[in-house]
Design a protein around this motif. Structure first.
Motif, mmCIF file in Angstrom:
data_model
loop_
_atom_site.group_PDB
_atom_site.id
_atom_site.type_symbol
_atom_site.label_atom_id
_atom_site.label_comp_id
_atom_site.label_asym_id
_atom_site.label_seq_id
_atom_site.Cartn_x
_atom_site.Cartn_y
_atom_site.Cartn_z
ATOM 1 N N GLU A 119 0.624 -1.414 -0.068
ATOM 2 C CA GLU A 119 0.363 -0.682 -0.181
ATOM 3 C C GLU A 119 0.984 1.524 0.035
ATOM 4 O O GLU A 119 0.362 2.128 -1.168
ATOM 5 N N LYS A 120 1.652 1.333 1.035
ATOM 6 C CA LYS A 120 2.620 2.754 1.032
ATOM 7 C C LYS A 120 3.804 3.237 0.380
ATOM 8 O O LYS A 120 4.995 3.522 -0.323
ATOM 9 N N LEU A 121 4.453 1.787 -0.372
ATOM 10 C CA LEU A 121 5.181 1.367 -1.961
ATOM 11 C C LEU A 121 5.273 1.495 -2.979
ATOM 12 O O LEU A 121 5.573 2.014 -3.833
ATOM 13 N N LEU A 122 5.260 -0.038 -3.103
ATOM 14 C CA LEU A 122 4.685 -1.018 -4.427
ATOM 15 C C LEU A 122 3.800 0.036 -5.233
ATOM 16 O O LEU A 122 3.536 0.366 -6.426
ATOM 17 N N MET A 123 2.702 0.672 -4.363
ATOM 18 C CA MET A 123 1.960 0.993 -5.535
ATOM 19 C C MET A 123 2.006 2.660 -6.260
ATOM 20 O O MET A 123 1.132 3.192 -6.923
ATOM 21 N N HIS A 124 3.002 3.202 -5.389
ATOM 22 C CA HIS A 124 3.513 4.024 -6.026
ATOM 23 C C HIS A 124 4.684 4.217 -7.060
ATOM 24 O O HIS A 124 5.409 5.788 -7.364
ATOM 25 N N HIS A 125 4.805 2.848 -6.909
ATOM 26 C CA HIS A 125 6.601 3.002 -8.173
ATOM 27 C C HIS A 125 5.933 3.013 -9.181
ATOM 28 O O HIS A 125 4.886 3.222 -9.840
ATOM 29 N N PRO A 126 7.169 4.116 -10.053
ATOM 30 C CA PRO A 126 6.575 5.237 -11.124
ATOM 31 C C PRO A 126 6.036 3.649 -12.335
ATOM 32 O O PRO A 126 5.352 3.527 -12.895
ATOM 33 N N ASN A 127 6.980 2.082 -11.894
ATOM 34 C CA ASN A 127 6.398 1.219 -12.779
ATOM 35 C C ASN A 127 5.914 -0.282 -12.414
ATOM 36 O O ASN A 127 6.305 -1.228 -13.026
ATOM 37 N N SER A 128 4.760 -0.080 -11.302
ATOM 38 C CA SER A 128 4.317 -1.214 -10.629
ATOM 39 C C SER A 128 3.699 -1.337 -10.665
ATOM 40 O O SER A 128 3.427 -2.830 -10.935
ATOM 41 N N GLU A 129 3.282 -1.841 -12.535
ATOM 42 C CA GLU A 129 1.613 -2.365 -13.054
ATOM 43 C C GLU A 129 3.572 -3.216 -13.924
ATOM 44 O O GLU A 129 2.875 -4.533 -14.091
ATOM 45 N N ASP A 130 4.306 -2.943 -14.420
ATOM 46 C CA ASP A 130 5.292 -3.802 -15.153
ATOM 47 C C ASP A 130 5.674 -4.694 -13.566
ATOM 48 O O ASP A 130 5.983 -5.895 -14.063
ATOM 49 N N LYS A 131 5.747 -4.214 -12.244
ATOM 50 C CA LYS A 131 6.344 -4.848 -11.096
ATOM 51 C C LYS A 131 5.846 -6.235 -11.218
ATOM 52 O O LYS A 131 5.859 -7.432 -10.318
#
Length: 195
Positions: A119-131
Motif C-alpha cells: 500500500e505505501k510503497l509498491l503502489m507508488h512505484h513508477p513502474n508498479s504495473e510492470d513489476k
C-alpha cells in the motif's frame, strides 16, 4: 597536599621553580599564576582591546546559513517536517525489513508487513504495473542479483517469477505526487544520489 610532597623531593621542587622562572623570562608582563595581576588593567588597555574586538567583528563576514537568503525558508522547514513525518513509518519499517535479522534472505514478509509495503510503497512505484505483471503473490526480501552485498524487496508474481523494486523510487514518486512544489528540494536533500 602538594607542599609536603615538594618538601620531600628537592629535585622536583627545583624543577618547578625553574619552570616558573622560565615563564617569567618568556612572558614578563603576564603571570598566569597571579590572578590579581590579570584583574588589574588600565583604562587604555580595556578600550584598546574593546576596539580591536569591535573592528575584528566588523571585518569578519557574517556566517552564511542557507535560510537567510531564502524568504520562504520557514515555510520550507515546516513542509520538510511534514513530509518527514508522513514517510517516517514506512521508511522505518522498510529499513527494519532490509537491515535487521527480522527476515532471512529469500523469506516472504508477514501479511501485516506485506500489506504496508504494497500500500505505501509498491503502489507508488513508477513502474508498479510492470513489476506486478500477471499478479502479486507476495513480497520477499533477498540479496540483489547484481549487488550481492545489498538486500532489496522483491515482488513474487503468481506465475512464480520475481523481480526487485526500489523502495526509494517508490518514496520519491509518492513525494512527487503528494508534495509537487517541494518534492525536488526534499529529494535532493534527503535521498542518496543515484538511487
Amino acid at each position: 597536599m602538594a607542599a609536603p610532597l615538594l618538601r620531600s623531593v628537592p629535585q622536583l621542587r627545583f624543577r618547578l621553580h625553574g619552570i616558573r622562572n622560565a615563564a617569567r623570562i618568556l612572558f614578563p608582563f603576564r603571570r598566569p599564576w597571579n590572578s590579581m595581576a590579570d584583574s588589574i588593567r588600565t583604562e587604555d588597555e580595556v578600550s584598546s582591546s574593546t576596539n580591536k574586538k569591535t573592528i575584528a567583528a566588523a571585518l569578519r563576514e557574517p556566517p552564511k546559513y542557507p535560510g537567510w537568503d531564502d524568504p520562504d525558508y520557514r515555510k520550507w522547514k515546516d513542509k520538510e517536517k511534514e513530509i518527514m513525518h508522513d514517510i517516517e513509518s514506512i521508511t522505518c519499517l522498510t529499513k527494519e525489513i532490509l537491515h535487521s535479522d527480522k527476515y532471512l534472505d529469500g523469506e516472504r514478509l508477514t501479511a501485516e508487513d506485506e500489506e504496508a509495503v504494497v500500500e505505501k510503497l509498491l503502489m507508488h512505484h513508477p513502474n508498479s504495473e510492470d513489476k506486478i505483471g500477471c499478479g502479486l503473490d507476495s513480497i520477499m526480501v533477498d540479496r540483489h542479483p547484481q549487488f550481492r552485498q545489498s538486500r532489496c524487496l522483491f515482488v513474487v508474481r503468481t506465475d512464480g517469477g520475481w523481480i526487485d523494486f526500489s523502495y526509494q523510487k517508490c518514496l520519491r514518486a509518492y513525494i512527487r505526487n503528494k508534495y509537487p512544489p517541494h518534492a525536488d528540494r526534499f529529494i535532493r536533500e534527503h535521498f542518496k544520489r543515484g538511487s
